[in-house]
Design an enzyme around this catalytic site. Structure first.
Site, PDB file in Angstrom:
ATOM      1  N   ALA A   1       0.844  -1.198   0.000  1.00 27.07           N
ATOM      2  CA  ALA A   1       0.000   0.000   0.000  1.00 27.07           C
ATOM      3  C   ALA A   1       0.876   1.244   0.000  1.00 27.07           C
ATOM      4  O   ALA A   1       2.092   1.167  -0.187  1.00 27.07           O
ATOM      5  CB  ALA A   1      -0.928  -0.014   1.209  1.00 27.07           C
ATOM      6  N   ASN A   2       0.263   2.385   0.181  1.00 29.58           N
ATOM      7  CA  ASN A   2       0.999   3.648   0.305  1.00 29.58           C
ATOM      8  C   ASN A   2       0.280   4.514   1.340  1.00 29.58           C
ATOM      9  O   ASN A   2      -0.752   4.135   1.875  1.00 29.58           O
ATOM     10  CB  ASN A   2       1.095   4.340  -1.058  1.00 29.58           C
ATOM     11  N   ARG A   3       0.827   5.693   1.585  1.00 27.09           N
ATOM     12  CA  ARG A   3       0.362   6.506   2.716  1.00 27.09           C
ATOM     13  C   ARG A   3      -0.798   7.458   2.392  1.00 27.09           C
ATOM     14  O   ARG A   3      -1.098   8.337   3.183  1.00 27.09           O
ATOM     15  CB  ARG A   3       1.520   7.347   3.259  1.00 27.09           C
TER      16      ARG A   3
END
Ligand code: C5P
Length: 215
Positions: free
Chosen positions: A29-31
């Site tokens: 995932a990412n932020r």
């Protein structure tokens, strides 16, 4: 016209990250928090647009008067976007994971060495697919988070993805998950530098520009 100038216009917004499963308990995932995309969906609905918000996994409540579709992966997001067509306006704000793994059916065990490498496959580029689509939205807008050569990279992205506008976002500071945004609006007509403002103000200003474009 008047206070709800986008009445009768269909808008499609993507927001948030995507989660790409590795196994039943792990993902890539990412932020992205989803705040910018949710604010844009809310601002467009506030101007009367019929908004579909395709959201990756985020903890935000749905804005009022918006049809929300929750997805996990890039491929689910792509399918939901396709299913929501046709649209007059599309604003692709999601931070889509560039790659996915082949998800294992069972939890991968460390002792088998199963986590020492991951085979990755490129995900579909949803914005580029819309740019080349037979039902391409009349106004197609992308976001570009850049840490350097912001305008130059965003102009290249505008051409490569076949969109009309790019909101180029300077993420060299502390923007991911934060409240403030420094952006530039890039189109074939040139580059507009917007002052530092909250994500909500970016959303309202962008929605206003979209309304002008359709007036
Ligand atoms: O290439 P990059 O990820 O920087 O492009 C960002 C823009 O493209 C954003 O508008 C994002 O929502 C969109 N995008 C997409 N599908 C992808 C990757 C990016 O729609 N797989």
């Amino acid at each position: 016209g008047g206070e709800r100038p986008l009445t009768g216009r269909r808008a499609l917004v993507t927001a948030g990250p995507t989660h790409e499963p590795i196994d039943p308990v792990r993902y890539i995932a990412n932020r992205s928090s989803g705040r910018q995309g949710f604010a844009i969906a809310e601002a467009l609905a506030g101007l009367g647009a019929d908004v579909t918000l395709v959201a990756g996994p985020v903890t935000l409540p749905a804005p009022p008067n918006v049809t929300r579709i929750d997805v996990q992966t890039a491929r689910e997001m792509h399918a939901a976007v396709e299913a929501a067509l046709p649209a007059d306006i599309a604003v692709m704000v999601a931070a889509v994971a560039d790659y996915r793994a082949e998800a294992a059916a069972q939890k991968v065990k460390k002792k088998d060495g199963g986590m020492s490498s991951l085979a990755l496959t490129e995900n579909p580029d949803i914005l580029a697919a819309l740019g080349a689509h037979s039902r391409r939205p009349e106004l197609l807008i992308g976001f570009a988070a850049e840490t350097e050569k912001i305008v130059e990279h965003a102009q290249a992205k505008l051409a490569r993805k076949g969109c009309d506008w790019i909101i180029a976002n300077d993420v060299s500071g502390d923007v991911m998950g934060g409240g403030d945004n420094r952006v530039h609006l890039i189109s074939a007509d040139g580059v507009e530098d917007w002052p530092d403002m909250s994500k909500e103000d970016v959303a309202r200003r962008l929605a206003g520009r979209i309304a002008e474009r359709f007036s």
